[in-house]
Design a protein around this motif. Structure first.
Motif, PDB file in Angstrom:
ATOM      1  N   ALA A  55       1.004  -1.461   0.034  1.00  0.00           N
ATOM      2  CA  ALA A  55      -0.212  -0.093   0.012  1.00  0.00           C
ATOM      3  C   ALA A  55       0.900   1.412   0.079  1.00  0.00           C
ATOM      4  CB  ALA A  55      -0.995   0.034   1.224  1.00  0.00           C
ATOM      5  N   TYR A  56       1.905   1.210   0.632  1.00  0.00           N
ATOM      6  CA  TYR A  56       2.693   2.408   0.955  1.00  0.00           C
ATOM      7  C   TYR A  56       4.353   2.140   0.552  1.00  0.00           C
ATOM      8  CZ  TYR A  56      -1.466   4.288   3.117  1.00  0.00           C
ATOM      9  OH  TYR A  56      -2.749   4.787   3.370  1.00  0.00           O
ATOM     10  N   PRO A  57       4.531   2.072  -0.581  1.00  0.00           N
ATOM     11  CA  PRO A  57       5.976   1.803  -0.879  1.00  0.00           C
ATOM     12  C   PRO A  57       6.715   2.867  -0.474  1.00  0.00           C
ATOM     13  CG  PRO A  57       4.703   2.045  -2.913  1.00  0.00           C
ATOM     14  CD  PRO A  57       3.630   2.013  -1.703  1.00  0.00           C
ATOM     15  N   ASN A  69      -5.498   6.000   7.578  1.00  0.00           N
ATOM     16  CA  ASN A  69      -5.384   4.662   7.477  1.00  0.00           C
ATOM     17  C   ASN A  69      -4.333   3.873   8.624  1.00  0.00           C
ATOM     18  OD1 ASN A  69      -7.035   4.687   5.003  1.00  0.00           O
ATOM     19  ND2 ASN A  69      -5.458   5.281   3.601  1.00  0.00           N
ATOM     20  N   LEU A  70      -4.699   4.123   9.505  1.00  0.00           N
ATOM     21  CA  LEU A  70      -3.972   4.015  10.754  1.00  0.00           C
ATOM     22  C   LEU A  70      -3.825   2.349  10.852  1.00  0.00           C
ATOM     23  CD1 LEU A  70      -1.991   5.297  12.870  1.00  0.00           C
ATOM     24  CD2 LEU A  70      -4.013   5.076  14.461  1.00  0.00           C
ATOM     25  N   ALA A  71      -4.837   1.914  10.623  1.00  0.00           N
ATOM     26  CA  ALA A  71      -4.601   0.307  10.905  1.00  0.00           C
ATOM     27  C   ALA A  71      -3.717  -0.515   9.849  1.00  0.00           C
ATOM     28  CB  ALA A  71      -6.059  -0.300  10.727  1.00  0.00           C
ATOM     29  N   LEU A  72      -3.923   0.105   8.656  1.00  0.00           N
ATOM     30  CA  LEU A  72      -2.966  -0.522   7.423  1.00  0.00           C
ATOM     31  C   LEU A  72      -1.442   0.104   7.682  1.00  0.00           C
ATOM     32  CD1 LEU A  72      -2.762  -1.960   4.807  1.00  0.00           C
ATOM     33  CD2 LEU A  72      -3.199   0.442   3.565  1.00  0.00           C
ATOM     34  N   LYS A 129      -0.203   0.528  10.608  1.00  0.00           N
ATOM     35  CA  LYS A 129       0.408  -0.486  11.810  1.00  0.00           C
ATOM     36  C   LYS A 129       0.785  -1.629  11.223  1.00  0.00           C
ATOM     37  CE  LYS A 129      -1.965   1.746  15.445  1.00  0.00           C
ATOM     38  NZ  LYS A 129      -2.826   1.386  16.624  1.00  0.00           N
ATOM     39  N   GLU A 130       0.249  -2.079  10.082  1.00  0.00           N
ATOM     40  CA  GLU A 130       0.763  -3.421   9.385  1.00  0.00           C
ATOM     41  C   GLU A 130       1.953  -3.426   8.419  1.00  0.00           C
ATOM     42  OE1 GLU A 130      -2.549  -4.911   7.203  1.00  0.00           O
ATOM     43  OE2 GLU A 130      -3.852  -5.248   8.778  1.00  0.00           O
ATOM     44  N   GLU A 131       2.114  -2.133   7.840  1.00  0.00           N
ATOM     45  CA  GLU A 131       3.161  -2.053   6.864  1.00  0.00           C
ATOM     46  C   GLU A 131       4.628  -1.344   7.515  1.00  0.00           C
ATOM     47  OE1 GLU A 131       2.088  -0.643   3.281  1.00  0.00           O
ATOM     48  OE2 GLU A 131       0.809  -2.388   2.808  1.00  0.00           O
TER      49      GLU A 131
END
Length: 519
Positions: free
Chosen positions: A149-151, A175-178, A180-182
């Motif tokens: 999602a965020y390269p 998009n805080l949840a995403l 925290k994953e990346e």
């Protein structure tokens, strides 16, 4: 059945009893000195009537008993059939459910195998291999998992750009949840992830305080906490060799220096000021847990900070990371005594202490205190009326729903109380608001408004009426000495004789010469 048989045998012996009675009666009659009016035939008929009545009633009772036994047997057979049908349906439902469960598990496993096969070249078995370690704790040439999602995160971590990382997280906080994953995956690209996170903590306590930047400061502090949490996620997946390389002694010393500076600033904070939601205390405790420097600080000082973060979502996991699981009963007791029963209930469920701290009793105690404070503040303004009780009711309902306590603590009365308080609050607010005067519509004809410039707003040039309304100057309803002094002089009157009025005059008192043909 034994009672029935005994009754039947007694009834059968009735005839013999009557015969014995007959013999006794005859012997008595033979020895009588006075004649009896009662004959034996009458007595015999009476006893036979009683016998017939008893037998008839006895047979009726037997028939009713048989009917009852028949109905009972049929009902029992029907219940057994229904029970067998229910068991068969349950068995069939369980079989169908098991088939669906097996199919779902098979589909999930198939999808996972397919996903792993497709992404096997891009994912490394160990992100931080022992042979990639340097003496200073950096990691080089490690294979990085893809950030889809965020390269841009990978680029920022490779450049060790802490300021850019802060700005990127702040700009994409929706998009805080995403994130925290990346972020844990992207931190693998950093030469030294721990140093990068420590660099990001600069400015947590600014040297100058500006009221206009309070919102930005809160956002920056939340970002610092999230980056430390992401680093903890990354470190939890490393082996012992990689963990020692990343958290080197130099990194720990630097983290300890930051923690020493923060602990001095925490001493000046109000313990109850954050109301269980202090970012400063949360960041300090997260710093200790992430960089494994808990042993360098006193346990009593750490325990005093737990009530300052008890309302935060990460409180339970943070206490586990700090190794305070055995100290939680004392922490929960402090929360109960300080009026934070809801936080105490959450921690009691998290650490399995609900038997020692019953949740329902704690919630009821919390509402009682909130209602007491609300009753003492009835004289407050409308915008503050029963605010604490309203907030407490909503918090209790949320806690009951989160922990599935509806059976032990029904929430319907709480919803009704919320509606009652909100209605009372609205009524009191309307009573305190000033009434707005209503504008009256003027009577009579109004001037026309025309729009010379095609203005559709309705405002334009005012044109007076062609025939304006006549205004009387000599109003009869104006009286009094003041109005008499300000009143204009009366209009001039003209008198003429009645005889002259019969002459050649128009209605406006002007005389005219009558032509001769009028006569």
């Amino acid at each position: 059945m034994e009672d029935t048989r005994s009754v039947a045998s007694l009834m059968d012996s009735t005839s013999s009893k009557i015969q014995q009675l007959q013999k006794a009666f005859a012997e008595l009659e033979s020895q009588r000195a006075v004649t009896f009016n009662l004959k034996w035939n009458e007595l015999e008929e009476h006893f036979h009537g009683l016998e017939r009545s008893l037998k008839r009633r006895f047979h009726e009772l037997e028939d009713q008993e048989k009917e009852y036994e028949t109905k009972t047997r049929k009902a029992q057979e029907l219940l057994e059939k229904k029970k067998a049908a229910v068991e068969a349906k349950e068995k069939a439902s369980l079989e169908r459910l098991q088939k669906k469960r097996d199919a779902a598990v098979f589909a999930i496993n198939t999808a996972l195998d397919k996903y792993n096969n497709n992404n096997a070249p891009n994912i490394s078995a160990k992100a931080f291999a022992a042979e990639d370690e340097n003496l200073d704790g950096t990691v080089q040439d490690a294979e990085i998992s893809p950030v889809k999602a965020y390269p841009e995160l990978v680029k920022l971590c490779e450049d060790m750009d802490s300021a850019g990382l802060h700005k990127f997280v702040s700009d994409n906080r929706k998009n805080l949840a995403l994130l925290k994953e990346e972020i844990p995956v992207a931190l693998k690209a950093a030469a030294n992830p721990a140093s990068l996170v420590l660099d990001s903590l600069e400015g947590f306590y600014p040297t100058t305080s500006d009221g206009k930047k309070d919102a930005n400061l809160l956002g920056m502090r939340r970002t610092c906490i999230m980056l430390m949490e992401c680093l903890s996620v990354l470190l939890s997946g490393l082996d012992s060799n990689s963990l020692v390389a990343v958290l080197s002694e130099s990194v720990k010393d630097r983290a300890k220096g930051v923690a020493d500076g923060w602990s001095q600033l925490l001493e000046s904070l109000d313990m109850d000021g954050g109301n269980g939601n202090s970012l400063e205390a949360h960041a300090f405790l997260q710093l200790l847990a992430t960089f494994c420097i808990v042993s360098d600080f006193k346990e009593d000082g750490i325990l005093k900070l737990i009530p300052m973060v008890s309302r935060r979502r990460q409180a339970a996991e943070l206490c586990r990371s700090l190794g305070l699981s055995e100290k939680m009963p004392g922490v929960i007791e402090v929360l109960v005594n300080s009026g934070k029963q809801i936080d105490a209930v959450n921690l009691a469920f998290a650490f399995g202490l609900t038997e020692k701290f019953p949740p329902v009793e704690l919630l009821k105690c919390y509402l009682t205190e909130a209602s007491r404070s609300s009753s003492q503040g009835n004289a407050s303004p409308a915008d503050e009326f029963s605010e604490r009780e309203l907030t407490g009711l909503k918090a209790v309902i949320k806690c009951v729903e989160e922990h599935n306590l509806e059976e032990q603590y029904p929430v319907e009365p709480l919803h009704k109380r919320i509606l009652q308080l909100e209605k009372t609050k609205a009524e009191k607010k309307r009573a305190t608001e000033p009434t707005k005067p209503q504008t009256k519509r003027p009577r009579g004809p109004q001037p026309r408004v025309t729009d010379n410039n095609n203005n559709k707003t309705g405002y334009g040039r005012v044109i007076p009426e062609r025939y304006p309304q006549y205004v009387y100057d000599n109003r009869q309803f104006l009286s009094g000495p003041i109005m008499a002094a300000q009143a204009p002089p009366p209009p001039q009157t003209y008198t003429f004789s009645p005889a002259a009025a019969q002459g050649n005059f128009y209605g406006n008192c002007y005389q005219y010469q009558a032509p001769p043909y009028f006569h």
